[in-house]
Motif scaffolding. Structure first.
Motif, PDB file in Angstrom:
ATOM      1  N   UNK A   1       0.956  -1.168   0.001  1.00  0.00           N
ATOM      2  CA  UNK A   1      -0.184   0.079   0.013  1.00  0.00           C
ATOM      3  C   UNK A   1       0.918   1.157   0.160  1.00  0.00           C
ATOM      4  N   UNK A   2       1.826   1.163   0.684  1.00  0.00           N
ATOM      5  CA  UNK A   2       2.977   2.540   0.689  1.00  0.00           C
ATOM      6  C   UNK A   2       3.524   2.575  -0.567  1.00  0.00           C
ATOM      7  N   UNK A   3       3.748   1.289  -1.275  1.00  0.00           N
ATOM      8  CA  UNK A   3       4.417   1.672  -2.697  1.00  0.00           C
ATOM      9  C   UNK A   3       3.497   2.526  -3.570  1.00  0.00           C
ATOM     10  N   UNK A   4       2.100   1.990  -3.453  1.00  0.00           N
ATOM     11  CA  UNK A   4       1.223   2.800  -4.425  1.00  0.00           C
ATOM     12  C   UNK A   4       0.969   4.204  -3.979  1.00  0.00           C
ATOM     13  N   UNK A   5       1.022   4.452  -2.753  1.00  0.00           N
ATOM     14  CA  UNK A   5       0.812   5.703  -2.476  1.00  0.00           C
ATOM     15  C   UNK A   5       2.204   6.487  -2.965  1.00  0.00           C
TER      16      UNK A   5
END
Length: 55
Positions: free
Chosen positions: A2-6
């Motif tokens: 999820x952090x990568x998508x953000x």
């Protein structure tokens, strides 16, 4: 994950803002050039005179 998508979303948003800023800067420079040309044209044709100067 999820952090990568953000991070990707923030990168895309930053790139979009940079492109928008560049476009705005180009438009501003174009307007400045047009303004300078218009001022020169007014000065050379004498259209900037006041009614007292026309007499």
């Amino acid at each position: 994950m999820r952090l990568g998508l953000d991070v990707d979303i923030h990168k895309l948003e930053a790139e979009k803002l940079r492109k928008g800023k560049n476009k705005a800067d180009e438009d501003l420079n174009s307007l400045k050039a047009d303004y300078k040309k218009l001022c020169l044209l007014i000065k050379t044709t004498g259209l900037g005179k006041t009614s007292e100067q026309w007499r």
